[in-house]
Scaffold this motif. Structure first.
Motif, PDB file in Angstrom:
ATOM      1  N   PRO A 169       0.968  -1.241   0.017  1.00 58.04           N
ATOM      2  CA  PRO A 169       0.067  -0.033   0.011  1.00 58.04           C
ATOM      3  C   PRO A 169       0.905   1.539  -0.012  1.00 58.04           C
ATOM      4  N   PRO A 170       0.400   2.328  -0.364  1.00 57.07           N
ATOM      5  CA  PRO A 170       1.366   3.573  -0.570  1.00 57.07           C
ATOM      6  C   PRO A 170       1.056   4.268   0.896  1.00 57.07           C
ATOM      7  N   ALA A 171       1.866   5.457   1.113  1.00 54.29           N
ATOM      8  CA  ALA A 171       1.742   6.078   2.303  1.00 54.29           C
ATOM      9  C   ALA A 171       0.648   6.807   2.489  1.00 54.29           C
ATOM     10  N   PRO A 172      -0.066   7.167   3.461  1.00 55.84           N
ATOM     11  CA  PRO A 172      -1.254   7.849   3.382  1.00 55.84           C
ATOM     12  C   PRO A 172      -1.106   9.647   3.322  1.00 55.84           C
ATOM     13  N   PRO A 173      -1.988  10.282   2.778  1.00 53.52           N
ATOM     14  CA  PRO A 173      -1.708  11.723   2.607  1.00 53.52           C
ATOM     15  C   PRO A 173      -1.264  12.270   4.183  1.00 53.52           C
ATOM     16  N   SER A 174      -0.439  13.489   4.147  1.00 54.78           N
ATOM     17  CA  SER A 174      -0.031  13.950   5.159  1.00 54.78           C
ATOM     18  C   SER A 174      -0.293  15.305   5.401  1.00 54.78           C
ATOM     19  N   ASN A 175      -0.024  16.277   6.457  1.00 52.65           N
ATOM     20  CA  ASN A 175      -0.328  17.632   6.694  1.00 52.65           C
ATOM     21  C   ASN A 175      -1.643  18.110   6.295  1.00 52.65           C
TER      22      ASN A 175
ATOM     23  N   ASP B  97     -12.496  10.080   6.764  1.00 47.53           N
ATOM     24  CA  ASP B  97     -11.268   9.167   6.876  1.00 47.53           C
ATOM     25  C   ASP B  97     -10.711   9.515   5.419  1.00 47.53           C
ATOM     26  N   LEU B  98      -9.533   9.908   5.346  1.00 52.12           N
ATOM     27  CA  LEU B  98      -8.454  10.222   4.079  1.00 52.12           C
ATOM     28  C   LEU B  98      -7.608   8.915   3.876  1.00 52.12           C
ATOM     29  N   TYR B  99      -7.352   8.774   2.619  1.00 55.16           N
ATOM     30  CA  TYR B  99      -6.489   7.878   2.186  1.00 55.16           C
ATOM     31  C   TYR B  99      -5.985   7.817   0.877  1.00 55.16           C
ATOM     32  N   ALA B 100      -4.781   7.240   0.310  1.00 53.87           N
ATOM     33  CA  ALA B 100      -4.413   7.263  -0.927  1.00 53.87           C
ATOM     34  C   ALA B 100      -4.748   5.848  -1.500  1.00 53.87           C
ATOM     35  N   ARG B 101      -4.827   6.011  -2.784  1.00 55.93           N
ATOM     36  CA  ARG B 101      -5.138   4.680  -3.405  1.00 55.93           C
ATOM     37  C   ARG B 101      -3.933   4.609  -4.796  1.00 55.93           C
ATOM     38  N   ASP B 102      -3.271   3.497  -4.922  1.00 55.98           N
ATOM     39  CA  ASP B 102      -2.336   3.356  -6.013  1.00 55.98           C
ATOM     40  C   ASP B 102      -2.783   2.603  -7.064  1.00 55.98           C
ATOM     41  N   ARG B 103      -1.967   2.456  -8.145  1.00 58.14           N
ATOM     42  CA  ARG B 103      -2.691   2.054  -9.237  1.00 58.14           C
ATOM     43  C   ARG B 103      -3.056   0.361  -9.360  1.00 58.14           C
ATOM     44  N   ALA B 104      -2.400  -0.196  -8.530  1.00 59.91           N
ATOM     45  CA  ALA B 104      -2.926  -1.544  -8.138  1.00 59.91           C
ATOM     46  C   ALA B 104      -4.086  -1.635  -7.518  1.00 59.91           C
ATOM     47  N   GLY B 105      -4.582  -0.730  -6.983  1.00 64.34           N
ATOM     48  CA  GLY B 105      -5.892  -0.655  -6.151  1.00 64.34           C
ATOM     49  C   GLY B 105      -5.555  -0.844  -4.579  1.00 64.34           C
ATOM     50  N   ASN B 106      -4.280  -0.788  -4.033  1.00 60.07           N
ATOM     51  CA  ASN B 106      -4.181  -0.596  -2.690  1.00 60.07           C
ATOM     52  C   ASN B 106      -4.450   0.490  -2.169  1.00 60.07           C
ATOM     53  N   ILE B 107      -4.941   0.611  -1.032  1.00 59.75           N
ATOM     54  CA  ILE B 107      -4.932   1.889  -0.079  1.00 59.75           C
ATOM     55  C   ILE B 107      -4.107   2.076   1.139  1.00 59.75           C
ATOM     56  N   SER B 108      -3.931   3.247   1.511  1.00 60.20           N
ATOM     57  CA  SER B 108      -2.990   3.363   2.620  1.00 60.20           C
ATOM     58  C   SER B 108      -3.910   3.367   3.753  1.00 60.20           C
ATOM     59  N   ASP B 109      -3.166   3.564   5.062  1.00 59.93           N
ATOM     60  CA  ASP B 109      -3.822   3.659   6.308  1.00 59.93           C
ATOM     61  C   ASP B 109      -4.675   4.860   6.240  1.00 59.93           C
ATOM     62  N   LEU B 110      -5.628   4.701   7.031  1.00 65.00           N
ATOM     63  CA  LEU B 110      -6.873   5.833   7.009  1.00 65.00           C
ATOM     64  C   LEU B 110      -6.301   6.896   7.958  1.00 65.00           C
ATOM     65  N   VAL B 111      -6.576   8.143   7.577  1.00 71.22           N
ATOM     66  CA  VAL B 111      -6.292   9.419   8.462  1.00 71.22           C
ATOM     67  C   VAL B 111      -7.676   9.861   8.857  1.00 71.22           C
ATOM     68  N   SER B 112      -8.121   9.733  10.131  1.00 68.56           N
ATOM     69  CA  SER B 112      -9.225  10.111  10.417  1.00 68.56           C
ATOM     70  C   SER B 112      -9.097  11.841  10.679  1.00 68.56           C
ATOM     71  N   VAL B 113     -10.071  12.195  10.234  1.00 68.67           N
ATOM     72  CA  VAL B 113     -10.202  13.679  10.612  1.00 68.67           C
ATOM     73  C   VAL B 113     -11.628  14.211  10.976  1.00 68.67           C
ATOM     74  N   GLU B 114     -11.613  14.885  12.047  1.00 70.93           N
ATOM     75  CA  GLU B 114     -13.144  15.309  12.646  1.00 70.93           C
ATOM     76  C   GLU B 114     -13.102  16.870  12.035  1.00 70.93           C
ATOM     77  N   VAL B 115     -14.410  16.990  11.456  1.00 71.94           N
ATOM     78  CA  VAL B 115     -14.824  18.148  10.564  1.00 71.94           C
ATOM     79  C   VAL B 115     -16.155  18.639  11.256  1.00 71.94           C
ATOM     80  N   THR B 116     -16.293  20.157  11.114  1.00 76.70           N
ATOM     81  CA  THR B 116     -17.715  20.719  11.488  1.00 76.70           C
ATOM     82  C   THR B 116     -17.735  21.775  10.274  1.00 76.70           C
TER      83      THR B 116
END
Length: 422
Positions: A34-40, A102-121
């Protein structure tokens, strides 16, 4: 020999292209990393949503960054942006409470990264914005609702209305779908008069399953008019002027100017329409085609309320085909004028643009075209005109070229509504 070499070059190029497409799309890929998740990750609240900003993973296989959330009804929604973009909009929040995305990255093979959970209002929902803009107005044997949808999201507007007729209470609902920034919809053909109150409530929903509470719009009383009789109507001859304005020429080919007030509509084979032949202003080709004017002597003084125009269908296709409705040779934009006896001049009333319906089948186009297109003399504040004996229909533009061309040659019928002046 030279031809054979050329074929080999073409085959090799196609093989290389197919191989690159497979690599790009992960075809038969054995990549399971899987790819790395999005950051910052940060976010900006939106109406009914949030805009996320992030750093895309530094991985050449990353195809997209995606966001997913689940609403209170257990329905999940996913939004995606390509790896070229460093932001992503998420919509569909129905309230100004905290949501977990939940935000995550997806690669060309269909693998997804770890989820990054963000709370929004989010800010207030998109449908709340629509509800706050609702405006109800009475019309002639009808009423209409205006609203604004600044996000241009797909919404449904439910108009619930009740009235009493012949001692029986009736409850009906009209539903309109829209994604326009501003819209107006009519509830028409109500056999009710000024003494028959109508109570109206409105609900708004979106494609994410959110529905507003019913908004009580109050009680309205409709306006009343009648179809003007055409038996006493009279058309001046082509190029005869009334108040300095020439009557249109409409007698080209099978067309006749008199057909626009004979009470019959063009249904294809009967050829009931006027035709300017591209010289509608006066009949002289040197004077051009548009704008051309159909000037009608109503035979008596009337106060006018609305108009219904019917377009030419066609003379070369069957009864159930769209033909020329809302397109070639028909009038897309027109102006209306009345003659003022006091000032002895033409007075501008309003302009109407006939909108092209979307998503209709051929048969639905035929039904819509034969019914005609209604417009109020004063569309924003329905009322009667000053008493007049003369009415002028000024054809401005055709449907062609996105309402920019002067090649509207045809019109089938004009019908006016109002009341006889005292």
């Amino acid at each position: 020999m030279k031809t054979t070499i050329n074929y080999l070059f073409i085959f090799a190029a196609l093989l290389l292209f197919a191989t690159s497409c497979e690599e790009k799309n992960g075809a038969e890929s054995d990549d399971t990393v899987p790819p790395a998740p999005p950051s910052n990750i940060t976010y900006e609240p939106l109406y009914g949503g949030a805009r996320f900003f992030f750093d895309v993973p530094d991985d050449e296989d990353v195809l997209s960054v995606e966001a997913r959330y689940t609403n209170a009804d257990g329905n999940s929604f996913t939004f995606s942006s390509s790896y070229f973009v460093d932001s992503l909009d998420v919509y569909g929040f129905g309230d100004t409470i905290a949501y977990t995305v939940d935000l995550y990255a997806r690669d060309r093979a269909g693998n997804i990264s770890d989820l990054v959970s963000v709370e929004v209002t989010p800010l207030e929902s998109a449908i709340t914005r629509v509800v706050e803009s609702l405006e109800l107005k009475p019309g002639f044997s009808s009423f209409f609702v205006d609203w604004e949808n600044e996000l241009e999201q797909s919404i449904n507007v439910y108009i619930d209305f009740t009235y009493t007729q012949n001692g029986e209470e009736r409850s009906l609902t009209s539903v309109f779908s829209s994604n326009l920034e501003e819209d107006r919809r009519f509830v028409e053909d109500l056999d009710l008069g000024p003494d028959d109150p109508v109570n109206v409530k409105i609900r708004v929903s979106d494609i994410y399953g959110n529905m507003s509470e019913p908004v009580d719009m109050g009680t309205i009383n409709l306006l009343e008019d009648m179809e003007l009789p055409k038996e006493e109507w009279f058309l001046p001859a082509a190029n005869d002027s009334v108040g300095g304005v020439p009557q249109a020429f409409g007698n080209e080919n099978e067309g006749r100017l008199r057909y626009v007030i004979d009470g019959n509509i063009d249904e294809g084979e009967n050829l009931n329409f006027m035709h300017t032949g591209g010289r509608g202003r006066t009949g002289d080709s040197d004077d051009g085609n548009m704008p051309w004017n159909v000037i009608i002597d109503l035979g008596a003084h009337y106060e006018l309320s609305r108009i219904v125009t019917v377009q030419r269908h066609t003379n070369f296709c069957g009864e159930l085909c769209r033909g020329q409705y809302y397109q070639s040779e028909n009038v897309g934009i027109y102006e209306m004028y009345i003659w003022d006896d006091d000032t002895e001049e033409w007075v501008y009333v309003s302009e109407n643009k006939i909108e092209v319906p979307e998503g209709l089948s051929e048969l639905e186009f035929v039904k819509r075209g034969r019914k005609g297109d209604m417009a109020y003399m004063y569309p924003d504040e329905p009322q009667y005109t000053k008493p007049t004996r003369w009415f002028r229909y000024r054809a401005m533009k055709s449907f062609n070229g996105n309402y920019t061309l002067d090649n509207a040659n045809c019109l089938s019928e004009i019908t006016l509504y109002g009341r006889k002046a005292n």
